[in-house]
Write a protein that holds these residues in place. Structure first.
Motif, PDB file in Angstrom:
ATOM      1  N   GLY A   1       0.808  -1.202   0.000  1.00 13.38           N
ATOM      2  CA  GLY A   1       0.000   0.000   0.000  1.00 13.38           C
ATOM      3  C   GLY A   1       0.845   1.257   0.000  1.00 13.38           C
ATOM      4  N   VAL A   2       0.243   2.358   0.431  1.00 11.82           N
ATOM      5  CA  VAL A   2       0.932   3.652   0.424  1.00 11.82           C
ATOM      6  C   VAL A   2       1.777   3.872   1.676  1.00 11.82           C
ATOM      7  N   GLY A   3       1.710   2.944   2.636  1.00  9.96           N
ATOM      8  CA  GLY A   3       2.413   3.133   3.893  1.00  9.96           C
ATOM      9  C   GLY A   3       3.894   3.419   3.765  1.00  9.96           C
ATOM     10  N   PRO A   4       4.664   2.609   3.013  1.00 10.89           N
ATOM     11  CA  PRO A   4       6.103   2.859   2.927  1.00 10.89           C
ATOM     12  C   PRO A   4       6.460   4.232   2.387  1.00 10.89           C
TER      13      PRO A   4
ATOM     14  N   ALA B   1      -1.373   3.081  -4.594  1.00 13.78           N
ATOM     15  CA  ALA B   1      -0.070   2.574  -4.143  1.00 13.78           C
ATOM     16  C   ALA B   1       0.934   2.580  -5.287  1.00 13.78           C
ATOM     17  N   GLY B   2       2.142   3.035  -4.983  1.00 17.77           N
ATOM     18  CA  GLY B   2       3.207   3.053  -5.961  1.00 17.77           C
ATOM     19  C   GLY B   2       3.248   4.276  -6.855  1.00 17.77           C
ATOM     20  N   LYS B   3       2.315   5.200  -6.656  1.00 17.76           N
ATOM     21  CA  LYS B   3       2.274   6.393  -7.505  1.00 17.76           C
ATOM     22  C   LYS B   3       2.997   7.585  -6.880  1.00 17.76           C
ATOM     23  N   GLY B   4       3.343   7.488  -5.603  1.00 17.58           N
ATOM     24  CA  GLY B   4       4.089   8.564  -4.951  1.00 17.58           C
ATOM     25  C   GLY B   4       3.269   9.793  -4.630  1.00 17.58           C
ATOM     26  N   ILE B   5       1.948   9.672  -4.597  1.00 15.97           N
ATOM     27  CA  ILE B   5       1.084  10.846  -4.408  1.00 15.97           C
ATOM     28  C   ILE B   5       0.360  10.851  -3.080  1.00 15.97           C
ATOM     29  N   ALA B   6       0.629   9.888  -2.210  1.00 13.26           N
ATOM     30  CA  ALA B   6      -0.092   9.805  -0.942  1.00 13.26           C
ATOM     31  C   ALA B   6       0.201  11.015  -0.059  1.00 13.26           C
TER      32      ALA B   6
END
Length: 340
Positions: A17-20, A309-314
């Motif tokens: 997910g976006v956590g990392p 997730a993986g898009k760097g926009i969180a």
């Protein structure tokens, strides 16, 4: 190991997910690295993937076990564990591999707390289904933390948006089970735990609204009797114990009054009754605090967001608010211990 700053364990959340990326963005902020001594517990694959995605390289001191924990001002101590076998899990999917990594990170953080190596835990969003695939047996991570730290009694998630707090009587259980779990005792517990927490946060006499269970708070018994037979008597019991509790109020309007500032907290009867309202009020900066534990355990109110997730926009502002709250609570508890 003495320090003037709180020592916090930081977990990167679910690796799918976006956590990392959220955690790395948080750790890249210099003011955060100087606000506390930080122990980052992660698989090195997760950390490396997140740094590449965000475009930063963190200054780290890598250790192999909790026996080696030490802190250097402004530098991240990283406890690297090989949970992913050197492979990045597929993004946006619940898998045993991702769940195992996030569950083991939580287990390690709890062991650090038990050893007195950390004064609090900040975790980026987890995914409950992945956690269950990875080994979680309880209904959620809070009940697992309670069991691991052997904390008796009532524990509860607090959701915080701005100055408004919520607690809830039931949490991650099926809706069909909720009504049977609404008792005078559980309602009083939910009122008492948030009253205590708000007083510790500096509010001398918190104003607490208690929601009804049924539409329109039962409409005088025409849409259910829980408000008359259970919730109203529980509110009176809570008031007799010293809490400024009022209600039950209609669930569909109480958050309008709370947002206006009429109350410091709302006690809801079940998860979505409060969560939907709080996330509408301030999803991007909401905080979840696990109440009733000996140390602060916090995260953002947002979830693992597999869709981005993986898009760097969180957005990390909720996680930043959670981090700031954890620092404040851990520092206050540290001062109380030193004064005792």
């Amino acid at each position: 190991m003495k320090t003037q700053r709180p020592r916090l364990a930081v977990l990167l959340g679910d690796p799918a997910g976006v956590g990392p990326e959220m955690a790395v963005k948080l750790l890249a902020r210099e003011q955060n690295r100087h606000a506390a001594d930080l122990l980052v517990i992660t698989d090195p694959v997760m950390l490396a993937d997140a740094q590449r995605l965000v475009g930063v390289t963190l200054d780290t001191l890598t250790i192999e076990s909790l026996d080696d924990v030490r802190y250097e001002p402004g530098r991240l101590t990283v406890l690297a564990q090989n949970w992913l076998d050197g492979k990045s899990p597929p993004m946006g999917e619940c898998t045993v591999q991702a769940g195992h990594a996030s569950f083991q990170a939580l287990e390690t953080a709890l062991e650090a707390v038990k050893r007195g190596l950390c004064d609090g835990i900040v975790f980026a969003p987890l995914n409950k289904h992945s956690l269950r695939l990875g080994g979680l047996q309880e209904e959620d991570e809070l009940r697992h933390i309670q069991q691991r730290l052997q904390i008796p009694g009532f524990v509860c998630e607090f959701n915080i948006t701005g100055k408004l707090w919520t607690s809830r009587v039931t949490s991650h259980v099926p809706i069909r089970e909720v009504a049977d779990l609404i008792t005078q005792e559980t309602i009083c517990d939910a009122v008492k735990i948030i009253d205590t927490a708000l007083r510790q946060a500096g509010i001398e006499k918190p104003r607490i609204a208690v929601s009804g269970l049924n539409p329109h708070a039962g409409d005088g018994g025409s849409i259910g009797m829980e408000e008359i037979e259970v919730i109203a008597p529980a509110v009176e019991r809570a008031r007799a114990m010293g809490a400024d509790a009022r209600g039950p109020y209609s669930p569909d309007t109480i958050f309008i009054a709370a947002r206006r500032g009429d109350f410091d907290a709302v006690v809801s009867m079940f998860h979505d009754q409060g969560q939907i309202a709080m996330k509408l009020i301030g999803f991007e900066h909401g905080v979840t605090l696990h109440g009733g534990l000996p140390v602060p355990v916090v995260t953002s109110a947002s979830g693992s967001a597999f869709d981005i997730a993986g898009k760097g926009i969180a957005n990390i502002e909720g996680l930043q608010h959670a981090f700031d709250l954890c620092v404040r609570i851990a520092s206050s508890q540290q001062q109380q211990r030193q004064a005792a």
